[in-house]
Design a protein around this motif. Sequence first.
Motif, PDB file in Angstrom:
ATOM      1  N   TRP A 150       0.826  -1.210   0.000  1.00  0.00           N
ATOM      2  CA  TRP A 150       0.000   0.000   0.000  1.00  0.00           C
ATOM      3  C   TRP A 150       0.857   1.255   0.000  1.00  0.00           C
ATOM      4  O   TRP A 150       0.592   2.203  -0.743  1.00  0.00           O
ATOM      5  N   MET A 151       1.902   1.285   0.804  1.00  0.00           N
ATOM      6  CA  MET A 151       2.763   2.472   0.836  1.00  0.00           C
ATOM      7  C   MET A 151       3.495   2.636  -0.497  1.00  0.00           C
ATOM      8  O   MET A 151       3.710   3.760  -0.958  1.00  0.00           O
ATOM      9  N   SER A 152       3.875   1.533  -1.126  1.00  0.00           N
ATOM     10  CA  SER A 152       4.530   1.611  -2.434  1.00  0.00           C
ATOM     11  C   SER A 152       3.579   2.150  -3.491  1.00  0.00           C
ATOM     12  O   SER A 152       3.967   2.944  -4.348  1.00  0.00           O
ATOM     13  N   TYR A 153       2.329   1.704  -3.434  1.00  0.00           N
ATOM     14  CA  TYR A 153       1.328   2.202  -4.374  1.00  0.00           C
ATOM     15  C   TYR A 153       1.155   3.719  -4.209  1.00  0.00           C
ATOM     16  O   TYR A 153       1.144   4.469  -5.188  1.00  0.00           O
ATOM     17  N   LYS A 154       1.044   4.159  -2.969  1.00  0.00           N
ATOM     18  CA  LYS A 154       0.931   5.602  -2.711  1.00  0.00           C
ATOM     19  C   LYS A 154       2.198   6.327  -3.160  1.00  0.00           C
ATOM     20  O   LYS A 154       2.134   7.430  -3.708  1.00  0.00           O
ATOM     21  N   GLY A 155       3.355   5.697  -2.920  1.00  0.00           N
ATOM     22  CA  GLY A 155       4.619   6.293  -3.345  1.00  0.00           C
ATOM     23  C   GLY A 155       4.717   6.429  -4.851  1.00  0.00           C
ATOM     24  O   GLY A 155       5.227   7.432  -5.361  1.00  0.00           O
ATOM     25  N   ASP A 156       4.205   5.428  -5.580  1.00  0.00           N
ATOM     26  CA  ASP A 156       4.204   5.500  -7.044  1.00  0.00           C
ATOM     27  C   ASP A 156       3.477   6.754  -7.517  1.00  0.00           C
ATOM     28  O   ASP A 156       3.965   7.480  -8.381  1.00  0.00           O
ATOM     29  N   TRP A 157       2.303   6.985  -6.932  1.00  0.00           N
ATOM     30  CA  TRP A 157       1.504   8.112  -7.412  1.00  0.00           C
ATOM     31  C   TRP A 157       2.037   9.454  -6.908  1.00  0.00           C
ATOM     32  O   TRP A 157       1.937  10.462  -7.615  1.00  0.00           O
ATOM     33  N   LYS A 158       2.618   9.471  -5.726  1.00  0.00           N
ATOM     34  CA  LYS A 158       3.239  10.721  -5.261  1.00  0.00           C
ATOM     35  C   LYS A 158       4.438  11.052  -6.136  1.00  0.00           C
ATOM     36  O   LYS A 158       4.615  12.196  -6.551  1.00  0.00           O
ATOM     37  N   MET A 159       5.280  10.052  -6.438  1.00  0.00           N
ATOM     38  CA  MET A 159       6.434  10.286  -7.310  1.00  0.00           C
ATOM     39  C   MET A 159       5.955  10.679  -8.706  1.00  0.00           C
ATOM     40  O   MET A 159       6.534  11.570  -9.330  1.00  0.00           O
ATOM     41  N   TRP A 160       4.902  10.029  -9.205  1.00  0.00           N
ATOM     42  CA  TRP A 160       4.338  10.367 -10.515  1.00  0.00           C
ATOM     43  C   TRP A 160       3.958  11.845 -10.562  1.00  0.00           C
ATOM     44  O   TRP A 160       4.296  12.552 -11.505  1.00  0.00           O
ATOM     45  N   TRP A 161       3.255  12.289  -9.519  1.00  0.00           N
ATOM     46  CA  TRP A 161       2.823  13.699  -9.466  1.00  0.00           C
ATOM     47  C   TRP A 161       4.034  14.633  -9.391  1.00  0.00           C
ATOM     48  O   TRP A 161       4.077  15.655 -10.062  1.00  0.00           O
ATOM     49  N   GLN A 162       5.022  14.286  -8.589  1.00  0.00           N
ATOM     50  CA  GLN A 162       6.197  15.128  -8.460  1.00  0.00           C
ATOM     51  C   GLN A 162       7.012  15.162  -9.758  1.00  0.00           C
ATOM     52  O   GLN A 162       7.628  16.178 -10.078  1.00  0.00           O
ATOM     53  N   MET A 163       7.003  14.077 -10.517  1.00  0.00           N
ATOM     54  CA  MET A 163       7.653  14.090 -11.828  1.00  0.00           C
ATOM     55  C   MET A 163       6.851  14.948 -12.810  1.00  0.00           C
ATOM     56  O   MET A 163       7.435  15.728 -13.574  1.00  0.00           O
ATOM     57  N   LEU A 164       5.550  14.822 -12.774  1.00  0.00           N
ATOM     58  CA  LEU A 164       4.693  15.597 -13.670  1.00  0.00           C
ATOM     59  C   LEU A 164       4.847  17.093 -13.421  1.00  0.00           C
ATOM     60  O   LEU A 164       4.866  17.889 -14.359  1.00  0.00           O
ATOM     61  N   THR A 165       4.977  17.474 -12.164  1.00  0.00           N
ATOM     62  CA  THR A 165       5.071  18.891 -11.803  1.00  0.00           C
ATOM     63  C   THR A 165       6.505  19.415 -11.771  1.00  0.00           C
ATOM     64  O   THR A 165       6.725  20.578 -11.450  1.00  0.00           O
ATOM     65  N   GLY A 166       7.481  18.564 -12.088  1.00  0.00           N
ATOM     66  CA  GLY A 166       8.879  19.007 -12.173  1.00  0.00           C
ATOM     67  C   GLY A 166       9.637  18.982 -10.861  1.00  0.00           C
ATOM     68  O   GLY A 166      10.795  19.414 -10.820  1.00  0.00           O
ATOM     69  N   LYS A 167       9.060  18.519  -9.783  1.00  0.00           N
ATOM     70  CA  LYS A 167       9.776  18.469  -8.512  1.00  0.00           C
ATOM     71  C   LYS A 167      10.843  17.370  -8.529  1.00  0.00           C
ATOM     72  O   LYS A 167      11.879  17.505  -7.898  1.00  0.00           O
ATOM     73  N   ILE A 168      10.563  16.295  -9.248  1.00  0.00           N
ATOM     74  CA  ILE A 168      11.530  15.207  -9.434  1.00  0.00           C
ATOM     75  C   ILE A 168      11.829  15.143 -10.918  1.00  0.00           C
ATOM     76  O   ILE A 168      10.935  15.203 -11.758  1.00  0.00           O
ATOM     77  N   ARG A 169      13.098  14.996 -11.248  1.00  0.00           N
ATOM     78  CA  ARG A 169      13.536  14.965 -12.646  1.00  0.00           C
ATOM     79  C   ARG A 169      12.983  13.741 -13.362  1.00  0.00           C
ATOM     80  O   ARG A 169      13.096  12.622 -12.885  1.00  0.00           O
ATOM     81  N   PHE A 170      12.403  13.979 -14.547  1.00  0.00           N
ATOM     82  CA  PHE A 170      11.830  12.907 -15.357  1.00  0.00           C
ATOM     83  C   PHE A 170      12.910  12.256 -16.152  1.00  0.00           C
ATOM     84  O   PHE A 170      13.637  12.436 -16.841  1.00  0.00           O
TER      85      PHE A 170
END
Length: 105
Positions: A85-105
Amino acid sequence: MSQHYESFEDFYPYYLEEHSNRTNRRLHFIGSTAGAALFFYGLLSLNLATFGKCLLGALLIGYGSAWVGHFFFEHNKPATFQYPWMSYKGDWKMWWQMLTGKIRF
């Protein structure tokens, strides 16, 4: 993984460490996006058989691409095996941060 995480806030920094490889992150982003699109396509089809096939495809695409990233590029074991469950949430948090430029794509 010897650490035990009680909260997502404690888990997420570890999750990001396990996704330091850029190709792995890209595979997660692409797989999650394609899996979500297939899931919603199946849902909007209003056909149970189509939805079932799309759900199976979404899981295969989403997890398959992520696991390829871990096994062949990151060279580690996906955290989803111990913290699903935490990994699933992490996937989507990282996805959002990549989409918004907070994490490098």
